[in-house]
Design a protein around this motif. Structure first.
Motif, PDB file in Angstrom:
ATOM      1  N   SER A   1       3.743  -4.419   9.878  1.00 17.11           N
ATOM      2  CA  SER A   1       3.834  -3.809   8.549  1.00 17.11           C
ATOM      3  C   SER A   1       5.017  -2.864   8.446  1.00 17.11           C
ATOM      4  CB  SER A   1       2.540  -3.049   8.236  1.00 17.11           C
ATOM      5  OG  SER A   1       1.443  -3.928   8.182  1.00 17.11           O
ATOM      6  N   ALA A   2       5.239  -2.069   9.501  1.00 17.00           N
ATOM      7  CA  ALA A   2       6.349  -1.122   9.482  1.00 17.00           C
ATOM      8  C   ALA A   2       7.683  -1.851   9.412  1.00 17.00           C
ATOM      9  CB  ALA A   2       6.295  -0.222  10.714  1.00 17.00           C
ATOM     10  N   PHE A   3       7.814  -2.921  10.215  1.00 20.58           N
ATOM     11  CA  PHE A   3       9.079  -3.656  10.238  1.00 20.58           C
ATOM     12  C   PHE A   3       9.324  -4.369   8.917  1.00 20.58           C
ATOM     13  CE2 PHE A   3      11.634  -7.441  11.224  1.00 20.58           C
ATOM     14  CZ  PHE A   3      12.763  -6.815  11.739  1.00 20.58           C
ATOM     15  N   ARG A   4       8.297  -5.052   8.388  1.00 16.41           N
ATOM     16  CA  ARG A   4       8.463  -5.796   7.139  1.00 16.41           C
ATOM     17  C   ARG A   4       8.809  -4.867   5.981  1.00 16.41           C
ATOM     18  NH1 ARG A   4       3.527  -7.896   6.381  1.00 16.41           N
ATOM     19  NH2 ARG A   4       4.027  -9.844   7.449  1.00 16.41           N
ATOM     20  N   ASN A   5       8.028  -3.825   5.805  1.00 18.45           N
ATOM     21  CA  ASN A   5       8.225  -2.951   4.661  1.00 18.45           C
ATOM     22  C   ASN A   5       9.444  -2.047   4.831  1.00 18.45           C
ATOM     23  OD1 ASN A   5       5.840  -3.339   2.674  1.00 18.45           O
ATOM     24  ND2 ASN A   5       4.880  -3.369   4.694  1.00 18.45           N
ATOM     25  N   GLY A   6       9.754  -1.686   6.080  1.00 19.48           N
ATOM     26  CA  GLY A   6      10.977  -0.932   6.318  1.00 19.48           C
ATOM     27  C   GLY A   6      12.211  -1.757   6.028  1.00 19.48           C
ATOM     28  N   THR A   7      12.151  -3.060   6.346  1.00 17.18           N
ATOM     29  CA  THR A   7      13.260  -3.955   6.018  1.00 17.18           C
ATOM     30  C   THR A   7      13.430  -4.079   4.507  1.00 17.18           C
ATOM     31  OG1 THR A   7      12.896  -5.195   8.071  1.00 17.18           O
ATOM     32  CG2 THR A   7      14.187  -6.280   6.350  1.00 17.18           C
ATOM     33  N   LEU A   8      12.306  -4.190   3.798  1.00 11.47           N
ATOM     34  CA  LEU A   8      12.374  -4.205   2.335  1.00 11.47           C
ATOM     35  C   LEU A   8      13.100  -2.970   1.817  1.00 11.47           C
ATOM     36  CD1 LEU A   8       8.871  -5.327   0.975  1.00 11.47           C
ATOM     37  CD2 LEU A   8      11.077  -6.371   0.455  1.00 11.47           C
ATOM     38  N   GLN A   9      12.757  -1.809   2.355  1.00  7.63           N
ATOM     39  CA  GLN A   9      13.378  -0.575   1.882  1.00  7.63           C
ATOM     40  C   GLN A   9      14.866  -0.530   2.220  1.00  7.63           C
ATOM     41  OE1 GLN A   9      10.023   2.124   3.437  1.00  7.63           O
ATOM     42  NE2 GLN A   9      10.712   3.162   1.575  1.00  7.63           N
ATOM     43  N   GLY A  10      15.241  -1.143   3.353  1.00  6.29           N
ATOM     44  CA  GLY A  10      16.663  -1.245   3.661  1.00  6.29           C
ATOM     45  C   GLY A  10      17.398  -2.099   2.642  1.00  6.29           C
ATOM     46  N   ALA A  11      16.746  -3.170   2.186  1.00  7.22           N
ATOM     47  CA  ALA A  11      17.341  -4.005   1.137  1.00  7.22           C
ATOM     48  C   ALA A  11      17.445  -3.237  -0.170  1.00  7.22           C
ATOM     49  CB  ALA A  11      16.525  -5.279   0.950  1.00  7.22           C
ATOM     50  N   TYR A  12      16.418  -2.437  -0.466  1.00  3.49           N
ATOM     51  CA  TYR A  12      16.501  -1.608  -1.673  1.00  3.49           C
ATOM     52  C   TYR A  12      17.688  -0.657  -1.584  1.00  3.49           C
ATOM     53  CZ  TYR A  12      11.594  -3.068  -2.331  1.00  3.49           C
ATOM     54  OH  TYR A  12      10.434  -3.798  -2.471  1.00  3.49           O
TER      55      TYR A  12
ATOM     56  N   ALA B   1       0.823  -1.214   0.000  1.00  5.49           N
ATOM     57  CA  ALA B   1       0.000   0.000   0.000  1.00  5.49           C
ATOM     58  C   ALA B   1       0.855   1.261   0.000  1.00  5.49           C
ATOM     59  CB  ALA B   1      -0.961   0.008   1.194  1.00  5.49           C
ATOM     60  N   ASN B   2       2.026   1.171  -0.603  1.00  7.83           N
ATOM     61  CA  ASN B   2       2.947   2.314  -0.692  1.00  7.83           C
ATOM     62  C   ASN B   2       3.236   2.924   0.676  1.00  7.83           C
ATOM     63  OD1 ASN B   2       4.625   3.938  -2.327  1.00  7.83           O
ATOM     64  ND2 ASN B   2       3.102   5.565  -2.412  1.00  7.83           N
ATOM     65  N   GLN B   3       3.314   2.073   1.702  1.00  9.47           N
ATOM     66  CA  GLN B   3       3.490   2.553   3.077  1.00  9.47           C
ATOM     67  C   GLN B   3       4.754   3.372   3.273  1.00  9.47           C
ATOM     68  OE1 GLN B   3       3.382  -0.869   5.672  1.00  9.47           O
ATOM     69  NE2 GLN B   3       1.430  -1.565   4.823  1.00  9.47           N
ATOM     70  N   SER B   4       5.840   2.957   2.662  1.00  8.76           N
ATOM     71  CA  SER B   4       7.122   3.668   2.760  1.00  8.76           C
ATOM     72  C   SER B   4       7.480   4.016   4.202  1.00  8.76           C
ATOM     73  CB  SER B   4       7.070   4.944   1.909  1.00  8.76           C
ATOM     74  OG  SER B   4       6.682   4.670   0.583  1.00  8.76           O
ATOM     75  N   PRO B   5       7.535   3.019   5.100  1.00  6.01           N
ATOM     76  CA  PRO B   5       7.767   3.326   6.512  1.00  6.01           C
ATOM     77  C   PRO B   5       9.228   3.541   6.896  1.00  6.01           C
ATOM     78  CG  PRO B   5       7.519   0.974   6.257  1.00  6.01           C
ATOM     79  CD  PRO B   5       7.321   1.583   4.891  1.00  6.01           C
ATOM     80  N   ALA B   6      10.160   3.231   6.006  1.00  2.00           N
ATOM     81  CA  ALA B   6      11.577   3.356   6.365  1.00  2.00           C
ATOM     82  C   ALA B   6      11.948   4.821   6.557  1.00  2.00           C
ATOM     83  CB  ALA B   6      12.460   2.722   5.306  1.00  2.00           C
TER      84      ALA B   6
ATOM     85  N   ILE C   1      18.969   2.452   9.352  1.00  2.00           N
ATOM     86  CA  ILE C   1      17.687   2.133   8.729  1.00  2.00           C
ATOM     87  C   ILE C   1      16.657   2.006   9.849  1.00  2.00           C
ATOM     88  CG2 ILE C   1      16.460   0.601   7.140  1.00  2.00           C
ATOM     89  CD1 ILE C   1      19.018   1.584   5.901  1.00  2.00           C
ATOM     90  N   GLY C   2      15.699   2.900   9.866  1.00  2.00           N
ATOM     91  CA  GLY C   2      14.643   2.845  10.864  1.00  2.00           C
ATOM     92  C   GLY C   2      13.296   2.593  10.220  1.00  2.00           C
ATOM     93  N   TYR C   3      12.282   2.373  11.052  1.00  2.00           N
ATOM     94  CA  TYR C   3      10.912   2.228  10.544  1.00  2.00           C
ATOM     95  C   TYR C   3       9.983   3.035  11.442  1.00  2.00           C
ATOM     96  CZ  TYR C   3      10.824  -1.472  14.127  1.00  2.00           C
ATOM     97  OH  TYR C   3      10.940  -2.185  15.303  1.00  2.00           O
ATOM     98  N   ASP C   4       9.054   3.732  10.820  1.00  2.00           N
ATOM     99  CA  ASP C   4       8.176   4.667  11.514  1.00  2.00           C
ATOM    100  C   ASP C   4       6.872   3.982  11.901  1.00  2.00           C
ATOM    101  OD1 ASP C   4       6.837   6.825  12.530  1.00  2.00           O
ATOM    102  OD2 ASP C   4       7.049   8.078  10.739  1.00  2.00           O
ATOM    103  N   LEU C   5       6.601   3.913  13.196  1.00  2.00           N
ATOM    104  CA  LEU C   5       5.366   3.289  13.671  1.00  2.00           C
ATOM    105  C   LEU C   5       4.148   4.186  13.471  1.00  2.00           C
ATOM    106  CD1 LEU C   5       6.734   1.613  16.923  1.00  2.00           C
ATOM    107  CD2 LEU C   5       6.152   0.503  14.755  1.00  2.00           C
ATOM    108  N   ALA C   6       4.382   5.379  12.966  1.00  2.00           N
ATOM    109  CA  ALA C   6       3.272   6.272  12.614  1.00  2.00           C
ATOM    110  C   ALA C   6       3.164   6.427  11.098  1.00  2.00           C
ATOM    111  CB  ALA C   6       3.441   7.635  13.278  1.00  2.00           C
ATOM    112  N   PHE C   7       3.678   5.448  10.355  1.00  2.00           N
ATOM    113  CA  PHE C   7       3.673   5.548   8.887  1.00  2.00           C
ATOM    114  C   PHE C   7       2.270   5.740   8.331  1.00  2.00           C
ATOM    115  CE2 PHE C   7       2.828   1.045   9.588  1.00  2.00           C
ATOM    116  CZ  PHE C   7       1.838   0.781   8.648  1.00  2.00           C
ATOM    117  N   HIS C   8       1.263   5.168   9.014  1.00  2.00           N
ATOM    118  CA  HIS C   8      -0.106   5.215   8.495  1.00  2.00           C
ATOM    119  C   HIS C   8      -0.663   6.633   8.453  1.00  2.00           C
ATOM    120  CE1 HIS C   8      -0.143   4.716  12.819  1.00  2.00           C
ATOM    121  NE2 HIS C   8      -1.396   5.119  12.882  1.00  2.00           N
ATOM    122  N   GLU C   9      -0.062   7.546   9.224  1.00  2.00           N
ATOM    123  CA  GLU C   9      -0.523   8.937   9.192  1.00  2.00           C
ATOM    124  C   GLU C   9      -0.271   9.581   7.831  1.00  2.00           C
ATOM    125  OE1 GLU C   9      -2.241  10.314  11.500  1.00  2.00           O
ATOM    126  OE2 GLU C   9      -1.989   8.819  13.084  1.00  2.00           O
ATOM    127  N   LYS C  10       0.678   9.043   7.071  1.00  2.00           N
ATOM    128  CA  LYS C  10       1.001   9.598   5.751  1.00  2.00           C
ATOM    129  C   LYS C  10       0.279   8.886   4.607  1.00  2.00           C
ATOM    130  CE  LYS C  10       5.525  11.386   7.124  1.00  2.00           C
ATOM    131  NZ  LYS C  10       5.096  12.806   7.097  1.00  2.00           N
TER     132      LYS C  10
END
Length: 200
Positions: free
Chosen positions: A124-135, A51-56, A91-100
């Motif tokens: 969701s934040a951890f999974r997708n933030g980890t993906l972005q770290g791999a990117y 869902a284009n969360q982009s939490p990293a 590499i961090g992940y934002d637990l308030a990502f859903h606000e965006k």
């Protein structure tokens, strides 16, 4: 049936740089301009997330002062390599990502999927933030940088030092720079297809 390949595959040299010949570097030197870090993020941001969360959230630790601040949070083994690398990325992940999400995923009320569900937010934040770290690792290699990802550090201390007062939590670190191939260990083996994958 022919393979479904509607787009042109990368040349083997590019695949080597990203995967086959790429290595994890413990000794990194050189210098990295701020413009390169901006270019790096501008590649990373296009990687897919649910869902284009982009939490990293990324902190590029570059200055001597910031490096000194990070140093006590690192394991003894990781201190020398991180202090010597020109850049260490937190590499961090934002637990308030859903606000965006009203901005990032505007065609539906995706924010409501997460409100009040802390377990789903964290997962969701951890999974997708980890993906972005791999990117970030792949994007750095695509830009000609070498990388040294690591996880030997005190997450709670890093959170206090760099993310205090925010909803961001640290995940892992990546050192960036120019690697010294002469300092590489022999490459470790990888599992063959039949031991790690199956087609059903």
């Amino acid at each position: 049936m022919a393979d479904a390949r509607p787009r042109t595959a990368l040349e083997s040299a590019a695949l080597d740089s990203l995967f086959s010949s790429a290595r994890t570097h413990n000794v990194l030197g050189g210098s990295i301009a701020p413009e390169t870090l901006h270019a790096l993020y501008d590649l990373v941001k296009w990687g897919p997330t649910s869902a284009n969360q982009s939490p990293a959230r990324f902190v590029f630790v570059t200055s001597p002062e910031a490096k000194k601040k990070l140093e006590p949070a690192l394991s003894e083994m990781n201190r020398p390599k991180s202090m010597a690398a020109p850049v260490t990325v937190i590499i961090g992940y934002d637990l308030a990502f859903h606000e965006k999400l009203p901005y990032l995923f505007p065609h539906t009320d995706a924010k409501s999927w997460f409100e009040g569900n802390d377990a789903l937010i964290r997962e969701s934040a951890f999974r997708n933030g980890t993906l972005q770290g791999a990117y970030l690792i792949l994007a750095a290699r695509a830009l000609g940088l070498d990388v040294g990802p690591l996880s030997g550090f005190d997450n709670a201390m890093v959170d206090e030092l760099f993310f205090a007062g925010t909803s961001v939590k640290s995940n892992f670190l990546v050192n960036l720079g120019v690697g010294d191939d002469g300092q590489l260990f022999p490459r470790s083996p990888r599992l063959p297809f039949d031991e790690a994958a199956r087609i059903v």
